[in-house]
Scaffold this active site. Structure first.
Site, short mmCIF file in Angstrom:
data_model
loop_
_atom_site.label_atom_id
_atom_site.label_comp_id
_atom_site.label_asym_id
_atom_site.label_seq_id
_atom_site.Cartn_x
_atom_site.Cartn_y
_atom_site.Cartn_z
N PRO A 10 0.81 -1.20 -0.05
CA PRO A 10 -0.24 0.38 -0.03
C PRO A 10 0.57 1.53 -0.39
O PRO A 10 2.14 1.52 0.11
CB PRO A 10 -0.82 0.47 1.29
CG PRO A 10 0.04 -0.98 2.10
CD PRO A 10 0.31 -1.86 0.81
N ARG A 18 5.18 11.29 -2.27
CA ARG A 18 5.08 11.21 -0.55
C ARG A 18 5.88 11.04 0.14
O ARG A 18 7.33 10.25 -0.47
CB ARG A 18 4.06 9.64 -1.19
CG ARG A 18 4.35 8.35 -0.10
CD ARG A 18 4.39 6.72 0.85
NE ARG A 18 4.25 6.95 1.50
CZ ARG A 18 4.55 5.33 2.02
NH1 ARG A 18 4.64 4.57 1.00
NH2 ARG A 18 4.29 4.89 2.88
N TYR A 23 11.18 8.57 0.80
CA TYR A 23 11.02 7.67 0.31
C TYR A 23 11.91 8.04 -1.80
O TYR A 23 12.37 7.22 -2.38
CB TYR A 23 9.44 7.09 -0.16
CG TYR A 23 9.52 6.69 0.65
CD1 TYR A 23 9.34 5.70 1.56
CD2 TYR A 23 7.66 7.71 1.28
CE1 TYR A 23 9.24 5.22 2.48
CE2 TYR A 23 7.43 6.76 2.72
CZ TYR A 23 8.30 5.85 3.23
OH TYR A 23 7.21 4.86 4.22
N ASN A 75 8.17 -5.93 -1.25
CA ASN A 75 8.67 -4.31 -1.09
C ASN A 75 6.83 -4.76 0.24
O ASN A 75 5.66 -4.06 -0.32
CB ASN A 75 8.13 -3.36 -1.27
CG ASN A 75 8.01 -2.70 -0.08
OD1 ASN A 75 7.69 -2.31 0.91
ND2 ASN A 75 8.86 -0.92 -0.90
N ALA A 78 3.45 -0.97 4.83
CA ALA A 78 3.13 -0.99 6.08
C ALA A 78 2.72 -2.41 6.39
O ALA A 78 2.43 -2.82 7.91
CB ALA A 78 1.71 0.21 5.99
N GLU A 99 12.79 -9.30 1.22
CA GLU A 99 12.00 -8.51 1.33
C GLU A 99 12.85 -6.68 1.05
O GLU A 99 14.45 -7.12 1.25
CB GLU A 99 11.74 -8.58 2.86
CG GLU A 99 11.59 -7.27 3.62
CD GLU A 99 11.12 -7.68 4.91
OE1 GLU A 99 11.33 -8.41 5.68
OE2 GLU A 99 11.04 -6.57 5.66
N HIS A 101 13.05 -2.52 1.26
CA HIS A 101 12.22 -1.25 1.78
C HIS A 101 13.25 -0.19 0.91
O HIS A 101 14.48 -0.45 0.55
CB HIS A 101 12.16 -1.39 3.19
CG HIS A 101 11.62 -2.44 3.86
ND1 HIS A 101 9.96 -2.62 3.56
CD2 HIS A 101 12.16 -3.61 4.24
CE1 HIS A 101 9.81 -3.80 4.23
NE2 HIS A 101 10.52 -3.99 4.56
N SER A 103 12.83 2.40 2.65
CA SER A 103 13.62 3.29 3.90
C SER A 103 14.83 2.66 4.61
O SER A 103 14.55 0.80 4.49
CB SER A 103 12.51 4.62 4.43
OG SER A 103 11.92 3.13 4.61
N ARG A 108 14.13 4.35 12.72
CA ARG A 108 12.79 4.91 11.59
C ARG A 108 11.68 4.88 13.56
O ARG A 108 12.57 3.93 13.92
CB ARG A 108 12.35 4.56 10.64
CG ARG A 108 12.91 5.05 9.30
CD ARG A 108 12.13 5.23 7.89
NE ARG A 108 10.42 6.11 8.26
CZ ARG A 108 9.62 5.33 7.52
NH1 ARG A 108 10.14 4.85 6.04
NH2 ARG A 108 8.51 6.72 7.49
C1 DQA Z 1 7.88 1.22 3.28
C2 DQA Z 1 8.54 1.08 4.59
C3 DQA Z 1 7.30 0.26 5.27
O1 DQA Z 1 7.75 0.55 7.04
C4 DQA Z 1 6.37 1.87 5.04
O2 DQA Z 1 5.51 1.69 5.85
C5 DQA Z 1 6.54 2.28 3.38
C6 DQA Z 1 7.23 1.75 3.30
C7 DQA Z 1 10.23 1.79 2.41
O3 DQA Z 1 9.40 0.90 1.26
O4 DQA Z 1 10.56 2.03 2.80
O5 DQA Z 1 4.34 1.67 3.43
O6 DQA Z 1 7.86 -0.37 3.19
#
Ligand code: DQA
Length: 146
Positions: A10, A18, A23, A75, A78, A99, A101, A103, A108
């Site tokens: 999402p 965003r 990001y 990815n 959330a 997996e 991400h 960030s 965080r």
């Molecule tokens: C995320 C990190 C998640 O905590 C966040 O909810 C996202 C993006 C990332 O790609 O850094 O929507 O997966």
């Protein structure tokens, strides 16, 4: 030639506008184009999917099994921190996955530092912005069974 599926959770459809300080400025479409080219360089195909809905993501993971996908780059956004359903889908399909991400979730909020996926993933890549996707694709190559 193998198929690598990239599945995005999402709000990743909002990339570009965003929280760009977190990001980055690239859109999800930009990332898809980069990955398509990178996969082609290595003689592989990709599928690229994004949904804001948990059940659609579960269905997308199940579809990977029917389509004989070799590796999934996920990815979960959330849903990383909440989704047992998506975890179970990955366990059920038994396709190796990475997996990823954008960030560095470990730098965080505390709630972002737990994942329903890290312990069952082949590996985790985070913190490199859009480049996390490219690194994940390169990491996927040796996982492809010939
Ligand atoms: C995320 C990190 C998640 O905590 C966040 O909810 C996202 C993006 C990332 O790609 O850094 O929507 O997966």
């Amino acid at each position: 030639m193998a198929t690598i599926s990239i599945i995005n959770g999402p709000n990743l459809n909002m990339l570009g506008t965003r929280e760009p300080d977190i990001y980055g400025a690239q859109t999800l479409q930009d990332i898809e184009t980069t990955l398509k080219d990178l996969a082609k360089e290595h003689q592989h195909d990709i599928t690229f999917y994004q949904s804001n809905a948990e059940h659609d993501l579960v269905n997308a993971v199940q579809q990977c099994k029917r389509d004989n996908v070799s590796v999934i780059l996920l990815n979960p956004a959330a849903f990383t921190h909440t989704s047992i359903a998506l975890r179970d889908a990955l366990l059920a399909t038994d396709i190796p996955f990475i997996e990823l991400h954008l960030s560095n979730v470990h730098a965080r909020e505390p709630f972002r530092q737990s994942s329903y996926f890290s312990d069952i993933a082949k590996g985790v890549i985070c913190g490199f912005g859009p480049q996390s996707y490219e690194l994940a694709l390169l990491a996927a190559l040796p996982l492809i069974k010939q």
